[in-house]
Enzyme design. Structure first.
Site, mmCIF file in Angstrom:
data_model
loop_
_atom_site.group_PDB
_atom_site.id
_atom_site.type_symbol
_atom_site.label_atom_id
_atom_site.label_comp_id
_atom_site.label_asym_id
_atom_site.label_seq_id
_atom_site.Cartn_x
_atom_site.Cartn_y
_atom_site.Cartn_z
ATOM 1 C CG ASP A 117 -10.771 8.722 34.249
ATOM 2 O OD1 ASP A 117 -10.921 7.750 35.004
ATOM 3 O OD2 ASP A 117 -9.661 9.197 33.947
ATOM 4 C CE LYS A 168 -8.671 8.193 41.414
ATOM 5 N NZ LYS A 168 -8.631 7.339 40.226
ATOM 6 C CB THR A 224 -3.747 17.792 26.891
ATOM 7 O OG1 THR A 224 -3.858 17.915 28.312
ATOM 8 C CG2 THR A 224 -2.959 18.964 26.337
ATOM 9 C CG MET A 256 -7.046 18.848 38.448
ATOM 10 S SD MET A 256 -6.239 17.267 38.840
ATOM 11 C CE MET A 256 -4.649 17.478 38.021
#
Length: 470
Positions: free
Chosen positions: A248, A270, A331, A383
């Site tokens: 990614d 992405k 994370t 996000m």
């Protein structure tokens, strides 16, 4: 090469450790991994040493050293002695031609103890001839990261299989090819997936000459938030074994350095608002390469199961009959908070912490805003930069206190990390003043005064305000 490396057979041999303290305990722990009979000679054994003596089943002689104590010894260690006792032990060992190691006195050592990577039947020794022990320890750490604990069991299986392989396969290439597959190829992959039935079946197929097409595997691997040093040991091993790496955009630049140079690398990252590889196509890529018998790593920023669509990829792989395993990663919500020393929970105040996304497939994500707006709620938003205005309006509309603190971390753990501090009432302005564009984590309800970011951030934002005003 002054010191020649050898592996000594200590079965039924006696090793004598003279002295006490932490150094003696360390040598005892090392020798306890061997089948040697261990004798410790010291007038007083401290608690740590006594514990190690009991654990190793060693013999303790609680008195001063006597030269006759070395009768029948194969090795001697002298630890933490004064110069007179040290000289006595050294002279006694030298006169009897017994190998001796005087800790931290290389000129009095006939042998040195290397840094050791211990994986059962697989033992790796690293020596620097006493010149750079810290370097040896660093190399040891890298090797331990590369070698899973189970590799020792694989070596044991190899030992048991040797007679069978000798009967089934001719010398030369057939046997070499088998052992190459055993340690580095399909048989090793089968062992990693299933050390019992799957492994036995793979061995049977290889020895019977069954050349049936083998299926590869996929590992969904979390690369952490960006800093390559936060990669787990298991993730490093998966990268080293991979034939294909599908990665990614948010994977840190140093992470791929752990991969083999000849591994195929496929970028499927992405980026918001840009043309990118669809999730369906990513699933197809994973299935295609694994179906061709390759070991595939699907490398994701953070953790595969936290907004990484790892569950979707797992479902597609399982439906296609592809073996899949998951290696978790740190994370971003946890890592970015740790980077600025911002506690995610605090006893007596916030006893829970929520992880949420600001963006859904069709735009802004919707949540139970009333629950999030309650006093004491603490949460992080992934996000959320592009949806900051929506988030701000929803929370204020749900009744959240306007002075609820907000901390934003962009590119957390990377060299270009930035932070911004404000309140929910000033969220969009805080992002603008800090020039925050993402990727970023927005923390709401956590006290920035408990972190190490507040004072510096106040100065930074004041400068930004002044620049805008002028």
């Amino acid at each position: 090469m002054r010191y020649y490396p050898v592996f000594l057979d200590l079965e039924a041999k006696t090793v004598v450790i003279v002295g006490g303290g932490a150094e003696a305990a360390q040598k005892l722990r090392l020798m306890a991994k061997t089948p040697a009979r261990i004798v410790v000679i010291t007038p007083f054994a401290e608690r740590e040493l006594s514990t190690e003596i009991d654990a190793a089943g060693a013999c303790l002689i609680s008195r001063d050293f006597d030269a006759d104590d070395l009768h029948g010894a194969a090795l001697v260690f002298a630890c933490g002695l004064d110069e007179a006792d040290e000289a006595l032990v050294h002279a006694a060992a030298t006169e009897r031609n017994i190998q001796i190691n005087v800790v931290d006195k290389q000129d009095k050592c006939s042998f040195l103890t290397p840094s050791i990577v211990d994986r059962g039947s697989l033992t790796i020794a690293i020596g620097t001839e006493g010149a750079a022990p810290v370097l040896g320890q660093g190399i040891k750490a890298h090797l331990e990261a590369m070698l899973p604990p189970s590799i020792g069991s694989l070596v044991d299986k190899a030992s048991a299989l040797r007679p069978r392989v000798a009967r089934a396969l001719d010398k030369g290439s057939p046997r070499r090819d088998f052992w190459r597959s055993f340690f580095f190829g399909d048989i090793r992959s089968a062992f990693d997936r299933d050390p019992e039935a799957g492994f036995e079946q793979s061995v049977d197929d290889a020895l019977s000459g069954d050349k049936r097409e083998t299926t590869g595997s996929v590992s969904l691997v979390g690369a952490g938030p960006g800093d390559a040093d936060l990669l787990t040991l298991k993730a490093q091993r998966r990268l080293l074994d991979a034939d294909v790496i599908v990665y990614d955009r948010l994977v840190g630049p140093g992470v791929l350095e752990y991969a083999r140079r000849d591994a195929e690398r496929i970028d499927v990252g992405k980026a918001p608002g840009k043309l990118s590889v669809s999730q369906t196509r990513i699933n197809d890529i994973l299935i295609e390469h694994a179906s061709a018998g390759k070991r595939v790593v699907r490398l994701k920023g953070g953790d595969p199961y936290v907004f990484g669509r790892g569950g979707e990829e797992q479902a597609a792989l399982v439906a296609a009959g592809i073996p899949v395993d998951v290696v978790p990663g740190i994370t971003a919500a946890v890592a970015c908070a740790a980077e600025i020393r911002l506690p995610l929970t605090w006893r007596g105040e916030n006893r829970s912490f929520t992880v949420m996304t600001g963006t859904a497939g069709d735009g802004a994500a919707d949540h139970d805003w009333a629950a999030l707006a309650k006093p004491g709620a603490a949460f992080s938003i992934y996000m959320g930069v592009r949806q900051a205005g929506h988030i701000q309006r929803k929370l204020l509309g749900a009744g959240i206190a306007e002075d609820t603190p907000v901390v934003v971390v962009e590119n957390g753990t990377r060299p270009d990390q930035k932070t911004a501090v404000g309140t929910i009432a000033t969220l969009t302005r805080t992002l603008a003043l800090g020039a925050i564009k993402g990727p970023a984590i927005i923390y709401v309800g956590l006290d920035p005064a408990r972190s190490d970011v507040l004072d510096a951030q106040i100065e930074t934002q004041a400068a930004a305000e002044e620049r805008i005003a002028s």
